[in-house]
Design a protein around this motif. Structure first.
Motif, mmCIF file in Angstrom:
data_model
loop_
_atom_site.group_PDB
_atom_site.id
_atom_site.type_symbol
_atom_site.label_atom_id
_atom_site.label_comp_id
_atom_site.label_asym_id
_atom_site.label_seq_id
_atom_site.Cartn_x
_atom_site.Cartn_y
_atom_site.Cartn_z
ATOM 1 N N MET A 1 15.990 36.030 56.888
ATOM 2 C CA MET A 1 15.120 37.014 57.424
ATOM 3 C C MET A 1 15.569 38.511 57.210
ATOM 4 S SD MET A 1 13.096 38.589 60.647
ATOM 5 C CE MET A 1 14.638 38.284 61.288
ATOM 6 N N PRO A 2 16.773 38.738 57.886
ATOM 7 C CA PRO A 2 17.411 40.267 57.648
ATOM 8 C C PRO A 2 17.789 40.364 56.226
ATOM 9 C CG PRO A 2 18.502 38.841 59.676
ATOM 10 C CD PRO A 2 17.658 37.780 58.834
ATOM 11 N N TYR A 3 18.243 39.621 55.396
ATOM 12 C CA TYR A 3 18.500 39.605 54.204
ATOM 13 C C TYR A 3 17.225 40.411 53.175
ATOM 14 C CZ TYR A 3 19.493 38.793 49.195
ATOM 15 O OH TYR A 3 19.309 39.087 47.703
ATOM 16 N N ARG A 4 16.131 39.415 53.589
ATOM 17 C CA ARG A 4 14.780 39.683 52.886
ATOM 18 C C ARG A 4 14.168 40.935 53.494
ATOM 19 N NH1 ARG A 4 10.741 35.074 53.544
ATOM 20 N NH2 ARG A 4 9.632 36.096 52.064
ATOM 21 N N LEU A 5 14.540 41.505 54.605
ATOM 22 C CA LEU A 5 14.042 42.706 55.184
ATOM 23 C C LEU A 5 14.809 43.760 54.607
ATOM 24 C CD1 LEU A 5 12.985 42.090 58.926
ATOM 25 C CD2 LEU A 5 11.432 42.584 57.085
ATOM 26 N N SER A 6 16.071 43.764 54.578
ATOM 27 C CA SER A 6 16.943 44.502 53.895
ATOM 28 C C SER A 6 16.765 44.961 52.466
ATOM 29 C CB SER A 6 18.311 44.242 54.136
ATOM 30 O OG SER A 6 19.264 45.178 53.422
ATOM 31 N N VAL A 7 16.519 43.788 51.748
ATOM 32 C CA VAL A 7 16.044 43.955 50.249
ATOM 33 C C VAL A 7 14.674 44.644 50.149
ATOM 34 C CG1 VAL A 7 15.490 42.591 48.147
ATOM 35 C CG2 VAL A 7 17.224 41.939 49.467
ATOM 36 N N LEU A 8 13.572 44.349 50.852
ATOM 37 C CA LEU A 8 12.417 44.901 50.809
ATOM 38 C C LEU A 8 12.531 46.456 51.009
ATOM 39 C CD1 LEU A 8 9.297 44.731 50.262
ATOM 40 C CD2 LEU A 8 9.105 44.025 52.576
ATOM 41 N N THR A 9 13.172 46.776 52.236
ATOM 42 C CA THR A 9 13.404 48.115 52.657
ATOM 43 C C THR A 9 13.963 48.816 51.421
ATOM 44 O OG1 THR A 9 13.398 47.626 54.933
ATOM 45 C CG2 THR A 9 14.477 49.657 54.411
ATOM 46 N N ASN A 10 15.255 48.311 50.972
ATOM 47 C CA ASN A 10 15.726 49.049 49.942
ATOM 48 C C ASN A 10 14.957 49.278 48.837
ATOM 49 O OD1 ASN A 10 18.040 49.356 51.283
ATOM 50 N ND2 ASN A 10 19.084 47.552 50.748
ATOM 51 N N ARG A 11 14.138 48.231 48.182
ATOM 52 C CA ARG A 11 13.338 48.525 47.027
ATOM 53 C C ARG A 11 12.240 49.413 47.241
ATOM 54 N NH1 ARG A 11 12.634 42.133 45.185
ATOM 55 N NH2 ARG A 11 14.947 42.168 44.369
ATOM 56 N N ILE A 12 11.613 49.490 48.445
ATOM 57 C CA ILE A 12 10.476 50.287 48.933
ATOM 58 C C ILE A 12 11.227 51.869 49.027
ATOM 59 C CG2 ILE A 12 8.929 51.460 50.627
ATOM 60 C CD1 ILE A 12 8.711 48.224 51.383
ATOM 61 N N SER A 13 12.092 52.043 49.526
ATOM 62 C CA SER A 13 13.148 53.145 49.490
ATOM 63 C C SER A 13 13.506 53.855 48.159
ATOM 64 C CB SER A 13 14.193 53.303 50.470
ATOM 65 O OG SER A 13 13.911 53.224 51.735
ATOM 66 N N ALA A 14 13.679 52.752 47.147
ATOM 67 C CA ALA A 14 14.157 53.257 46.020
ATOM 68 C C ALA A 14 13.007 53.642 45.057
ATOM 69 C CB ALA A 14 14.947 51.999 45.144
ATOM 70 N N LEU A 15 11.713 52.998 45.274
ATOM 71 C CA LEU A 15 10.646 53.317 44.594
ATOM 72 C C LEU A 15 10.143 54.863 45.142
ATOM 73 C CD1 LEU A 15 8.103 52.475 42.850
ATOM 74 C CD2 LEU A 15 6.965 51.574 45.395
ATOM 75 N N ILE A 16 9.986 54.965 46.136
ATOM 76 C CA ILE A 16 9.627 56.373 46.850
ATOM 77 C C ILE A 16 10.660 57.338 46.379
ATOM 78 C CG2 ILE A 16 9.164 57.775 49.023
ATOM 79 C CD1 ILE A 16 8.108 55.064 50.043
ATOM 80 N N SER A 17 12.108 57.032 46.679
ATOM 81 C CA SER A 17 13.084 58.192 46.415
ATOM 82 C C SER A 17 12.952 58.569 44.880
ATOM 83 C CB SER A 17 14.498 57.601 46.703
ATOM 84 O OG SER A 17 14.872 56.447 45.592
ATOM 85 N N THR A 18 12.594 57.750 43.902
ATOM 86 C CA THR A 18 12.225 58.401 42.770
ATOM 87 C C THR A 18 11.550 59.562 42.511
ATOM 88 O OG1 THR A 18 12.796 56.255 41.609
ATOM 89 C CG2 THR A 18 11.796 57.708 40.125
ATOM 90 N N ALA A 19 10.599 59.557 43.360
ATOM 91 C CA ALA A 19 9.589 60.810 43.325
ATOM 92 C C ALA A 19 10.084 62.181 44.003
ATOM 93 C CB ALA A 19 8.272 60.363 44.064
ATOM 94 N N TYR A 20 10.900 62.108 45.129
ATOM 95 C CA TYR A 20 11.379 63.138 45.671
ATOM 96 C C TYR A 20 12.731 63.569 44.995
ATOM 97 C CZ TYR A 20 13.326 59.705 49.162
ATOM 98 O OH TYR A 20 13.879 58.541 49.720
ATOM 99 N N SER A 21 13.473 62.414 44.779
ATOM 100 C CA SER A 21 14.779 62.708 44.034
ATOM 101 C C SER A 21 14.338 63.657 42.773
ATOM 102 C CB SER A 21 15.363 61.502 43.352
ATOM 103 O OG SER A 21 16.677 61.923 42.770
ATOM 104 N N GLU A 22 13.242 63.304 41.666
ATOM 105 C CA GLU A 22 13.225 63.962 40.670
ATOM 106 C C GLU A 22 12.373 65.580 41.050
ATOM 107 O OE1 GLU A 22 10.521 61.460 38.513
ATOM 108 O OE2 GLU A 22 12.171 60.173 37.962
#
Length: 140
Positions: A1-22
């Motif tokens: 579970m910690p692994y899955r939550l971490s992966v999901l969190t990182n994927r969501i953060s990466a998705l959103i970060s593309t918008a504010y990074s650009e």
């Protein structure tokens, strides 16, 4: 579970970060710092680290970069010269106010995958897990 939550969190953060990074040239740790300071001003590096669950080195680098970009200002405490309070600058507040709606749109899209009942269950489960982990931390 910690692994899955971490992966999901990182994927969501990466998705959103593309918008504010650009748009704003900031990275995930910088956005998390801005987000916390947008909610509560006059925080120290340690308080930001605690509220974001980022390590102190990551917070220090994010703060350094945000100060360089003039999005965050440092103020030494008049009561204790060892304490440095951080605040968003006017430009930092502007960035915060522009990113929040973006982040909320992404959040709505992601949560839209779930029906209303599932969203309510998810909220209850996450809250329960957070409290449980906090309780375990206190006991350790």
């Amino acid at each position: 579970m910690p692994y899955r939550l971490s992966v999901l969190t990182n994927r969501i953060s990466a998705l959103i970060s593309t918008a504010y990074s650009e748009s704003f040239g900031i990275r995930i740790p910088e956005w998390r710092t801005i987000a916390v300071l947008g909610d509560t001003s006059r925080l120290t590096n340690s308080q930001i680290a605690e509220r974001t669950a980022m390590d102190k080195v990551t917070v220090s680098r994010a703060v350094r970069d945000l100060v360089h970009k003039r999005l965050v200002a440092r103020r030494t405490s008049s009561k204790d010269r060892r304490v440095v309070h951080l605040n968003l600058t006017r430009e930092g507040r502007s960035v915060y106010l522009q990113i929040v709606p973006m982040a909320l749109r992404y959040e709505a899209q992601i949560l839209g995958i779930l029906d209303e009942n599932e969203r309510e269950q998810l909220d209850r489960i996450l809250t329960k897990l957070q409290h449980g982990v906090d309780d375990l931390s206190v006991r350790s």
